[in-house]
Design a protein around this motif. Structure first.
Motif, PDB file in Angstrom:
ATOM      1  N   THR A   1       0.928  -1.322   0.135  1.00  0.00           N
ATOM      2  CA  THR A   1       0.131  -0.234   0.069  1.00  0.00           C
ATOM      3  C   THR A   1       0.747   1.272  -0.033  1.00  0.00           C
ATOM      4  OG1 THR A   1      -1.789  -1.111   1.113  1.00  0.00           O
ATOM      5  CG2 THR A   1      -2.034   1.158   1.109  1.00  0.00           C
ATOM      6  N   PRO A   2       1.922   1.399   0.985  1.00  0.00           N
ATOM      7  CA  PRO A   2       2.658   2.671   0.721  1.00  0.00           C
ATOM      8  C   PRO A   2       3.361   2.880  -0.643  1.00  0.00           C
ATOM      9  CG  PRO A   2       3.217   1.465   2.432  1.00  0.00           C
ATOM     10  CD  PRO A   2       2.293   0.460   1.829  1.00  0.00           C
ATOM     11  N   MET A   3       3.545   1.909  -1.431  1.00  0.00           N
ATOM     12  CA  MET A   3       4.079   1.819  -2.782  1.00  0.00           C
ATOM     13  C   MET A   3       3.199   2.389  -3.732  1.00  0.00           C
ATOM     14  SD  MET A   3       6.565  -1.377  -3.188  1.00  0.00           S
ATOM     15  CE  MET A   3       6.148  -2.524  -1.914  1.00  0.00           C
ATOM     16  N   LEU A   4       1.803   2.004  -3.522  1.00  0.00           N
ATOM     17  CA  LEU A   4       0.807   2.535  -4.407  1.00  0.00           C
ATOM     18  C   LEU A   4       0.466   3.900  -3.998  1.00  0.00           C
ATOM     19  CD1 LEU A   4      -1.636  -0.524  -4.211  1.00  0.00           C
ATOM     20  CD2 LEU A   4      -0.102   0.020  -6.138  1.00  0.00           C
ATOM     21  N   GLY A   5       0.667   4.133  -2.632  1.00  0.00           N
ATOM     22  CA  GLY A   5       0.647   5.780  -2.320  1.00  0.00           C
ATOM     23  C   GLY A   5       1.469   6.499  -3.109  1.00  0.00           C
ATOM     24  N   LEU A   6       2.682   5.895  -2.907  1.00  0.00           N
ATOM     25  CA  LEU A   6       4.001   6.919  -3.633  1.00  0.00           C
ATOM     26  C   LEU A   6       3.585   6.802  -5.097  1.00  0.00           C
ATOM     27  CD1 LEU A   6       6.514   8.184  -3.502  1.00  0.00           C
ATOM     28  CD2 LEU A   6       7.632   6.166  -3.883  1.00  0.00           C
ATOM     29  N   ILE A   7       3.059   5.940  -5.834  1.00  0.00           N
ATOM     30  CA  ILE A   7       2.680   6.086  -7.220  1.00  0.00           C
ATOM     31  C   ILE A   7       1.665   6.987  -7.443  1.00  0.00           C
ATOM     32  CG2 ILE A   7       1.767   4.778  -9.208  1.00  0.00           C
ATOM     33  CD1 ILE A   7       3.145   2.438  -8.154  1.00  0.00           C
ATOM     34  N   ALA A   8       0.338   7.224  -6.673  1.00  0.00           N
ATOM     35  CA  ALA A   8      -0.520   7.776  -6.590  1.00  0.00           C
ATOM     36  C   ALA A   8      -0.255   9.456  -6.624  1.00  0.00           C
ATOM     37  CB  ALA A   8      -1.621   7.619  -5.745  1.00  0.00           C
ATOM     38  N   THR A   9       1.068   9.325  -5.783  1.00  0.00           N
ATOM     39  CA  THR A   9       1.321  10.780  -5.444  1.00  0.00           C
ATOM     40  C   THR A   9       2.449  11.318  -6.559  1.00  0.00           C
ATOM     41  OG1 THR A   9       1.556  10.504  -3.162  1.00  0.00           O
ATOM     42  CG2 THR A   9       2.943  12.339  -3.784  1.00  0.00           C
ATOM     43  N   MET A  10       3.247  10.476  -7.187  1.00  0.00           N
ATOM     44  CA  MET A  10       4.187  10.910  -8.246  1.00  0.00           C
ATOM     45  C   MET A  10       3.533  11.220  -9.657  1.00  0.00           C
ATOM     46  SD  MET A  10       6.752  11.028  -6.383  1.00  0.00           S
ATOM     47  CE  MET A  10       7.941  11.507  -7.546  1.00  0.00           C
ATOM     48  N   ILE A  11       2.430  10.397  -9.978  1.00  0.00           N
ATOM     49  CA  ILE A  11       1.875  10.505 -11.340  1.00  0.00           C
ATOM     50  C   ILE A  11       1.210  12.076 -11.577  1.00  0.00           C
ATOM     51  CG2 ILE A  11      -0.096   9.935 -12.849  1.00  0.00           C
ATOM     52  CD1 ILE A  11       0.222   7.135 -11.716  1.00  0.00           C
ATOM     53  N   PRO A  12       0.498  12.775 -10.678  1.00  0.00           N
ATOM     54  CA  PRO A  12       0.119  13.955 -10.698  1.00  0.00           C
ATOM     55  C   PRO A  12       1.024  15.037 -10.622  1.00  0.00           C
ATOM     56  CG  PRO A  12      -1.292  12.794  -8.961  1.00  0.00           C
ATOM     57  CD  PRO A  12      -0.096  12.223  -9.397  1.00  0.00           C
ATOM     58  N   LEU A  13       2.119  14.648 -10.114  1.00  0.00           N
ATOM     59  CA  LEU A  13       3.351  15.852  -9.707  1.00  0.00           C
ATOM     60  C   LEU A  13       3.962  16.290 -10.874  1.00  0.00           C
ATOM     61  CD1 LEU A  13       4.775  14.598  -6.341  1.00  0.00           C
ATOM     62  CD2 LEU A  13       3.314  16.362  -6.670  1.00  0.00           C
ATOM     63  N   GLY A  14       4.288  15.355 -11.836  1.00  0.00           N
ATOM     64  CA  GLY A  14       4.800  15.847 -13.267  1.00  0.00           C
ATOM     65  C   GLY A  14       4.073  17.113 -13.816  1.00  0.00           C
ATOM     66  N   PRO A  15       2.779  16.705 -14.204  1.00  0.00           N
ATOM     67  CA  PRO A  15       1.965  17.905 -14.878  1.00  0.00           C
ATOM     68  C   PRO A  15       1.663  19.117 -13.933  1.00  0.00           C
ATOM     69  CG  PRO A  15       0.911  15.862 -15.161  1.00  0.00           C
ATOM     70  CD  PRO A  15       2.035  15.674 -14.128  1.00  0.00           C
ATOM     71  N   ALA A  16       1.947  18.861 -12.602  1.00  0.00           N
ATOM     72  CA  ALA A  16       1.757  19.837 -11.750  1.00  0.00           C
ATOM     73  C   ALA A  16       2.797  20.687 -11.749  1.00  0.00           C
ATOM     74  CB  ALA A  16       1.406  19.473 -10.056  1.00  0.00           C
ATOM     75  N   LEU A  17       4.058  20.319 -11.779  1.00  0.00           N
ATOM     76  CA  LEU A  17       5.313  21.034 -11.842  1.00  0.00           C
ATOM     77  C   LEU A  17       5.401  21.666 -12.957  1.00  0.00           C
ATOM     78  CD1 LEU A  17       7.955  18.556 -10.134  1.00  0.00           C
ATOM     79  CD2 LEU A  17       7.018  20.473  -9.132  1.00  0.00           C
ATOM     80  N   GLN A  18       4.870  21.091 -14.037  1.00  0.00           N
ATOM     81  CA  GLN A  18       4.954  21.821 -15.349  1.00  0.00           C
ATOM     82  C   GLN A  18       4.120  23.016 -15.174  1.00  0.00           C
ATOM     83  OE1 GLN A  18       3.573  18.902 -18.169  1.00  0.00           O
ATOM     84  NE2 GLN A  18       5.744  18.106 -18.715  1.00  0.00           N
ATOM     85  N   GLY A  19       2.813  22.904 -14.573  1.00  0.00           N
ATOM     86  CA  GLY A  19       2.026  24.107 -14.412  1.00  0.00           C
ATOM     87  C   GLY A  19       2.496  25.241 -13.700  1.00  0.00           C
ATOM     88  N   VAL A  20       3.378  24.733 -12.744  1.00  0.00           N
ATOM     89  CA  VAL A  20       4.116  25.931 -11.841  1.00  0.00           C
ATOM     90  C   VAL A  20       5.214  26.539 -12.711  1.00  0.00           C
ATOM     91  CG1 VAL A  20       5.856  26.116 -10.122  1.00  0.00           C
ATOM     92  CG2 VAL A  20       3.974  24.695  -9.713  1.00  0.00           C
ATOM     93  N   ALA A  21       5.703  25.662 -13.459  1.00  0.00           N
ATOM     94  CA  ALA A  21       6.688  26.263 -14.561  1.00  0.00           C
ATOM     95  C   ALA A  21       6.069  27.319 -15.334  1.00  0.00           C
ATOM     96  CB  ALA A  21       7.593  25.314 -15.236  1.00  0.00           C
ATOM     97  N   SER A  22       4.980  27.034 -15.935  1.00  0.00           N
ATOM     98  CA  SER A  22       4.304  28.119 -16.857  1.00  0.00           C
ATOM     99  C   SER A  22       3.415  28.878 -16.290  1.00  0.00           C
ATOM    100  CB  SER A  22       3.200  27.271 -17.668  1.00  0.00           C
ATOM    101  OG  SER A  22       2.351  26.546 -17.106  1.00  0.00           O
ATOM    102  N   GLY A  23       3.583  29.000 -14.835  1.00  0.00           N
ATOM    103  CA  GLY A  23       2.940  30.282 -14.169  1.00  0.00           C
ATOM    104  C   GLY A  23       1.370  29.845 -13.376  1.00  0.00           C
ATOM    105  N   GLN A  24       1.239  28.756 -13.676  1.00  0.00           N
ATOM    106  CA  GLN A  24      -0.406  28.348 -13.367  1.00  0.00           C
ATOM    107  C   GLN A  24      -0.095  27.838 -11.776  1.00  0.00           C
ATOM    108  OE1 GLN A  24      -1.441  25.910 -16.453  1.00  0.00           O
ATOM    109  NE2 GLN A  24      -1.825  27.525 -17.785  1.00  0.00           N
ATOM    110  N   GLY A  25       0.337  28.481 -10.959  1.00  0.00           N
ATOM    111  CA  GLY A  25       0.464  27.986  -9.579  1.00  0.00           C
ATOM    112  C   GLY A  25      -0.677  27.411  -8.796  1.00  0.00           C
ATOM    113  N   ASN A  26      -1.729  28.307  -8.801  1.00  0.00           N
ATOM    114  CA  ASN A  26      -3.017  27.614  -8.416  1.00  0.00           C
ATOM    115  C   ASN A  26      -3.635  26.446  -8.686  1.00  0.00           C
ATOM    116  OD1 ASN A  26      -3.186  30.010  -6.527  1.00  0.00           O
ATOM    117  ND2 ASN A  26      -4.693  31.124  -8.298  1.00  0.00           N
ATOM    118  N   ALA A  27      -3.427  26.078  -9.933  1.00  0.00           N
ATOM    119  CA  ALA A  27      -4.044  24.682 -10.518  1.00  0.00           C
ATOM    120  C   ALA A  27      -3.007  23.728  -9.888  1.00  0.00           C
ATOM    121  CB  ALA A  27      -3.878  24.765 -12.011  1.00  0.00           C
ATOM    122  N   ALA A  28      -1.653  24.083 -10.028  1.00  0.00           N
ATOM    123  CA  ALA A  28      -0.700  23.245  -9.426  1.00  0.00           C
ATOM    124  C   ALA A  28      -1.073  22.868  -7.909  1.00  0.00           C
ATOM    125  CB  ALA A  28       0.452  23.783  -9.385  1.00  0.00           C
ATOM    126  N   LEU A  29      -1.337  23.817  -7.294  1.00  0.00           N
ATOM    127  CA  LEU A  29      -1.534  23.588  -5.851  1.00  0.00           C
ATOM    128  C   LEU A  29      -2.745  22.562  -5.432  1.00  0.00           C
ATOM    129  CD1 LEU A  29      -1.321  27.053  -4.107  1.00  0.00           C
ATOM    130  CD2 LEU A  29       0.175  25.096  -3.811  1.00  0.00           C
TER     131      LEU A  29
END
Length: 154
Positions: A80-108
């Motif tokens: 279960t902790p491994m699945l939780g890590l996967i569930a955390t990491m998948i959305p982080l890539g697009p969120a970091l791209q959003g932060v880089a493009s200036g869309q901080g609220n969507a990333a939060l």
């Protein structure tokens, strides 16, 4: 092209992993009820035993049966902790791209959803680990009693 394929595959995995996390959490709660009921039975009857040596069954088969009873809780606490890590990491890539493009609220928003998955996973794993430890201790004590009884009967 290969990176885009990996990214798409990871995005497809998010929903099934979240479903598995929800199922793991529900299973952890269900097993907590089962172990609480077993604890109540053990307290009410100190001679309570969930293991019984059936006719024609040897001690090694009984040990294997005890391990089979423990395995789902062991897997719950480890996978279960491994699945939780996967569930955390998948959305982080697009969120970091959003932060880089200036869309901080969507990333939060994405970050908070990603962390909810890991919190649920860690809660399920913690419950599973406690239940595994309790049940393992009970089953080992029962196996010891049965082994002593078998040794006295020889």
């Amino acid at each position: 092209m290969l990176e885009a394929g990996f990214l798409q595959l990871a995005q497809w995995l998010l929903t099934p992993i979240l479903v598995l996390l929800a199922a793991a959490f529900i299973y952890a709660l269900w097993m907590a009820g089962m172990v609480a009921m077993e604890a109540w039975q053990r307290r009410a009857n100190p001679a309570f035993s969930s293991l019984h040596l059936a006719p024609g069954m040897d001690f090694e088969e009984l040990e294997l049966f005890a391990l089979r009873r423990l395995e789902p809780l062991r897997l719950l606490s480890r996978v279960t902790p491994m699945l939780g890590l996967i569930a955390t990491m998948i959305p982080l890539g697009p969120a970091l791209q959003g932060v880089a493009s200036g869309q901080g609220n969507a990333a939060l928003s994405v970050f908070s959803n990603a962390f909810a998955g890991v919190v649920l996973a860690l809660a399920a794993a913690a419950i599973g680990l406690v239940l595994y430890s309790l049940r393992r201790r009970w089953l080992l004590a029962e196996l010891l009693v049965i082994r002593k009884r078998l040794g006295a009967g020889q």
